[in-house]
Design a protein around this motif. Sequence first.
Motif, short mmCIF file in Angstrom:
data_model
loop_
_atom_site.label_atom_id
_atom_site.label_comp_id
_atom_site.label_asym_id
_atom_site.label_seq_id
_atom_site.Cartn_x
_atom_site.Cartn_y
_atom_site.Cartn_z
N UNK A 227 2.06 -55.20 6.36
CA UNK A 227 1.57 -53.93 5.83
C UNK A 227 0.68 -54.18 4.62
N UNK A 228 1.10 -55.11 3.76
CA UNK A 228 0.39 -55.35 2.51
C UNK A 228 -1.02 -55.87 2.72
N UNK A 229 -1.18 -56.79 3.65
CA UNK A 229 -2.52 -57.34 3.90
C UNK A 229 -3.45 -56.22 4.39
N UNK A 230 -2.95 -55.40 5.31
CA UNK A 230 -3.78 -54.29 5.79
C UNK A 230 -4.06 -53.28 4.68
N UNK A 231 -3.06 -53.04 3.82
CA UNK A 231 -3.26 -52.14 2.68
C UNK A 231 -4.40 -52.63 1.78
N UNK A 232 -4.42 -53.95 1.53
CA UNK A 232 -5.47 -54.51 0.66
C UNK A 232 -6.83 -54.35 1.34
N UNK A 233 -6.89 -54.58 2.66
CA UNK A 233 -8.17 -54.44 3.37
C UNK A 233 -8.64 -52.98 3.36
N UNK A 234 -7.70 -52.03 3.44
CA UNK A 234 -8.07 -50.61 3.32
C UNK A 234 -8.58 -50.32 1.91
N UNK A 235 -7.85 -50.83 0.92
CA UNK A 235 -8.24 -50.60 -0.48
C UNK A 235 -9.64 -51.13 -0.77
N UNK A 236 -9.97 -52.28 -0.19
CA UNK A 236 -11.27 -52.92 -0.46
C UNK A 236 -12.38 -52.38 0.43
N UNK A 237 -12.03 -51.47 1.35
CA UNK A 237 -13.04 -50.82 2.17
C UNK A 237 -13.41 -51.53 3.44
N UNK A 238 -12.65 -52.57 3.83
CA UNK A 238 -12.94 -53.24 5.10
C UNK A 238 -12.33 -52.50 6.28
N UNK A 239 -11.20 -51.80 6.03
CA UNK A 239 -10.54 -51.06 7.10
C UNK A 239 -10.48 -49.58 6.74
N UNK A 240 -10.41 -48.75 7.78
CA UNK A 240 -10.26 -47.30 7.59
C UNK A 240 -8.86 -46.99 7.10
N UNK A 241 -8.72 -45.87 6.40
CA UNK A 241 -7.40 -45.37 6.05
C UNK A 241 -7.01 -45.66 4.62
#
Length: 336
Positions: A227-241
Motif C-alpha cells: 500500500x505504501x509504495x502505491x501511496x507514494x506513487x500517487x502522492x508524487x503524481x505517477x498514479x491516479x488517486x
Amino acid sequence: MNERSLIHTDIDFDRDGRQVSELHLPHSPHTDAWGVMPIPIAVIKNGSGPTVLMEGGNHGDEYEGPIVLGRIIRDLDPAEIRGRLIIIPAINIPAVLAGQRTSPVDGLNFNRCFPGDPHGSMTQQIVHYVHSVLFPLADAFVDLHSGGSSLDILPSAVVEPSDNPDLMAKTLDAVQAFGATYTVVLNNLGDPRTSTASAVENGLITVGTELGRGGAVSLDSIELAERGVRNVLKHLGLMEGEPNGPRDDERNLVCVPGSDGYVYAPAAGVYEPLHEKGALVEKGELAGMVHFLDDPGRPPVEAHYRSSGRLYARRQPGRVARGNCVGVVVVAYRGS
Ligand SMILES: [Zn+2]
C-alpha cells in the motif's frame, strides 16, 4: 582517472513500456575469468512525468522490499502510471542470495559505502552505479528496509532529514503519504554513507522504511509496503488517486533523539529485555540485563534507557556482544 562505471546493461532508460533485465558487473573470481554478477533491474515507463527509483535488498536479510518490488515488476501495467519507475529489487544481490546483511563477496555493508568507487570492490562498484548513474535519472528515491536478522522494529516509514528546508518539507510529505502508523525521522547519527543520506544530499525526495523483523517475512509489513509504495506513487503524481492509510489521530511522527536514543549491550552474554516494542519507557529506567549462562552465581549486568520515549526497536537474537544495539527509543518530532 576514468570515473565511469564498469557496469553495463541492455536497458534503455528512455523507452516506454516494461523492461525487465540485468545490470552486468564484471566479476572475475577463480572459477570464472570473464563472467559477470547479474543484478536484476526493471524500468516501467509511460510518457513524461517524474522518475522514481525504488530499491530493495540493500541489506540481503530484509525481504519485504524485494518481494513487493518483484510483484510490481510483474503486475504493474505501464498504462497505470505517468512517468518512469526504475526498480532495483535486489540491488545487493550477493547479500540477498546469501540472506545476509553484508555482502559475502567483500564483507561490506552496502548502506555504509556511498558514494562508492567505480574501481573498488563489488559492493563499492554497485553503490557507485546507483550514485553516479541512477540517482541523476531520478526525482525521488524509495529505499525499502526491514529489521533484518538483528532487529525487531515497529513497522514504519523513515525520513532522512535534510538541511534544505524545501527538500525536508517535500520529503516529510512523501514519507507521510506512505501511510505507516509510525513515521520516524532517523539519520543514523549523521552517517553520510547510507543510500538515503546520499540521495537527500543529491536533492532527491527520499522515502525510507523499516518493515518486518528478525530476518523473517511478516504479513502485516508486506501489506504496509504494497500500500505504501502505491501511496507514494500517487502522492508524487505517477498514479491516479489519493494516498490512503491510518487516520490522522492514529499516526505518530517521531524521531530518534540522537545517541541518547540507543541502548547498547554493556557486556557479552544473553540479553533479557524488560519491555515489548511500542512500550513507553523512562530515562534511567532498567531496559534489560545481560546474563552469563555459564556462571549463574554472577549477577547480570544492567542496561538502562538514556531517553524517555517509546521503544521503537529491540534486538532480535538473545546472544549479544558488548556494544550491540539492544534498544532504540523514539520521541515526538517537533521539527528541526
Ligand atoms: Zn536495512
